[in-house]
Design a protein around this motif. Structure first.
Motif, mmCIF file in Angstrom:
data_model
loop_
_atom_site.group_PDB
_atom_site.id
_atom_site.type_symbol
_atom_site.label_atom_id
_atom_site.label_comp_id
_atom_site.label_asym_id
_atom_site.label_seq_id
_atom_site.Cartn_x
_atom_site.Cartn_y
_atom_site.Cartn_z
ATOM 1 N N MET A 1 0.851 -1.179 0.000
ATOM 2 C CA MET A 1 0.000 0.000 0.000
ATOM 3 C C MET A 1 0.890 1.233 0.000
ATOM 4 N N THR A 2 0.590 2.153 -0.880
ATOM 5 C CA THR A 2 1.385 3.368 -0.965
ATOM 6 C C THR A 2 0.699 4.497 -0.201
ATOM 7 N N ASP A 3 1.455 5.552 0.016
ATOM 8 C CA ASP A 3 0.903 6.729 0.688
ATOM 9 C C ASP A 3 0.366 7.747 -0.304
ATOM 10 N N ARG A 4 0.564 7.475 -1.595
ATOM 11 C CA ARG A 4 0.074 8.418 -2.617
ATOM 12 C C ARG A 4 -1.434 8.474 -2.603
ATOM 13 N N GLY B 1 -2.946 -6.006 -5.139
ATOM 14 C CA GLY B 1 -2.141 -6.270 -3.942
ATOM 15 C C GLY B 1 -2.984 -6.244 -2.679
ATOM 16 N N VAL B 2 -3.909 -5.309 -2.601
ATOM 17 C CA VAL B 2 -4.800 -5.217 -1.440
ATOM 18 C C VAL B 2 -5.646 -6.482 -1.333
ATOM 19 N N VAL B 3 -6.216 -6.916 -2.442
ATOM 20 C CA VAL B 3 -7.046 -8.115 -2.445
ATOM 21 C C VAL B 3 -6.226 -9.327 -2.008
ATOM 22 N N THR B 4 -5.017 -9.445 -2.515
ATOM 23 C CA THR B 4 -4.146 -10.570 -2.147
ATOM 24 C C THR B 4 -3.881 -10.581 -0.645
ATOM 25 N N ARG B 5 -3.552 -9.425 -0.090
ATOM 26 C CA ARG B 5 -3.271 -9.344 1.348
ATOM 27 C C ARG B 5 -4.508 -9.689 2.172
ATOM 28 N N LEU B 6 -5.661 -9.188 1.761
ATOM 29 C CA LEU B 6 -6.889 -9.485 2.499
ATOM 30 C C LEU B 6 -7.261 -10.965 2.395
ATOM 31 N N GLU B 7 -7.051 -11.563 1.230
ATOM 32 C CA GLU B 7 -7.378 -12.976 1.041
ATOM 33 C C GLU B 7 -6.487 -13.885 1.870
ATOM 34 N N ARG B 8 -5.236 -13.470 2.089
ATOM 35 C CA ARG B 8 -4.320 -14.284 2.908
ATOM 36 C C ARG B 8 -4.830 -14.398 4.335
ATOM 37 N N GLY B 9 -5.470 -13.343 4.810
ATOM 38 C CA GLY B 9 -6.063 -13.385 6.141
ATOM 39 C C GLY B 9 -5.090 -13.238 7.285
ATOM 40 N N ASP B 10 -3.860 -12.806 7.005
ATOM 41 C CA ASP B 10 -2.870 -12.683 8.071
ATOM 42 C C ASP B 10 -2.612 -11.230 8.467
ATOM 43 N N VAL B 11 -3.597 -10.377 8.204
ATOM 44 C CA VAL B 11 -3.482 -8.957 8.508
ATOM 45 C C VAL B 11 -4.347 -8.669 9.737
ATOM 46 N N ALA B 12 -3.826 -7.876 10.651
ATOM 47 C CA ALA B 12 -4.581 -7.514 11.852
ATOM 48 C C ALA B 12 -5.885 -6.815 11.468
ATOM 49 N N LEU B 13 -6.852 -6.868 12.364
ATOM 50 C CA LEU B 13 -8.179 -6.324 12.078
ATOM 51 C C LEU B 13 -8.136 -4.857 11.669
ATOM 52 N N ASP B 14 -7.460 -4.024 12.436
ATOM 53 C CA ASP B 14 -7.396 -2.596 12.098
ATOM 54 C C ASP B 14 -6.735 -2.373 10.745
ATOM 55 N N ASP B 15 -5.689 -3.139 10.465
ATOM 56 C CA ASP B 15 -5.017 -3.032 9.162
ATOM 57 C C ASP B 15 -5.923 -3.527 8.039
ATOM 58 N N SER B 16 -6.702 -4.565 8.328
ATOM 59 C CA SER B 16 -7.635 -5.086 7.326
ATOM 60 C C SER B 16 -8.678 -4.035 6.967
ATOM 61 N N ALA C 1 -8.322 -0.761 7.210
ATOM 62 C CA ALA C 1 -7.647 0.275 6.425
ATOM 63 C C ALA C 1 -7.416 -0.197 4.993
ATOM 64 N N LEU C 2 -7.019 -1.456 4.830
ATOM 65 C CA LEU C 2 -6.815 -2.011 3.490
ATOM 66 C C LEU C 2 -8.125 -2.034 2.715
ATOM 67 N N TYR C 3 -9.190 -2.439 3.376
ATOM 68 C CA TYR C 3 -10.494 -2.497 2.717
ATOM 69 C C TYR C 3 -10.929 -1.106 2.254
ATOM 70 N N GLU C 4 -10.749 -0.112 3.109
ATOM 71 C CA GLU C 4 -11.106 1.259 2.740
ATOM 72 C C GLU C 4 -10.279 1.737 1.555
ATOM 73 N N ARG C 5 -8.974 1.453 1.578
ATOM 74 C CA ARG C 5 -8.106 1.838 0.461
ATOM 75 C C ARG C 5 -8.547 1.106 -0.803
ATOM 76 N N GLY C 6 -8.863 -0.170 -0.662
ATOM 77 C CA GLY C 6 -9.315 -0.960 -1.801
ATOM 78 C C GLY C 6 -10.582 -0.408 -2.424
ATOM 79 N N ALA C 7 -11.506 0.058 -1.587
ATOM 80 C CA ALA C 7 -12.750 0.630 -2.096
ATOM 81 C C ALA C 7 -12.457 1.900 -2.900
ATOM 82 N N LYS C 8 -11.536 2.715 -2.415
ATOM 83 C CA LYS C 8 -11.157 3.931 -3.141
ATOM 84 C C LYS C 8 -10.457 3.583 -4.449
#
Length: 80
Positions: A1-4, A20-35, A37-44
């Motif tokens: 995930m970039t800061d751009r 990349g976001v989808v891959t990380r979320l599918e792995r399921g090894d991301v903490a809840l808060d990070d998940s 944030a990833l989901y929100e970034r993915g939606a954008k």
């Protein structure tokens, strides 16, 4: 995930990051808060890709559709 900011990404950059976001979320090894944030970034990112595709479709439509909505200046597609 970039800061751009998502709004600055090209279609290709947004799509690659979304994958990349989808891959990380599918792995399921991301903490809840990070998940979350990833989901929100993915939606954008998904919205950015949809918007860029709609923009491209509109440009192509203007090029290939003449007055009155009739096709103008088109040639058959040749993938060869």
């Amino acid at each position: 995930m970039t800061d751009r900011p998502v709004e600055e990404l090209t279609f290709e950059e947004a799509l690659a990051e979304l994958e990349g976001v989808v891959t990380r979320l599918e792995r399921g090894d991301v903490a809840l808060d990070d998940s979350i944030a990833l989901y929100e970034r993915g939606a954008k990112l998904r919205k950015r890709c949809q918007d860029k595709l709609a923009e491209a479709e509109e440009k192509v439509s203007k090029i290939t559709v003449g007055d009155g909505g009739q096709p103008a200046g088109t040639t058959p597609f040749d993938a060869g």
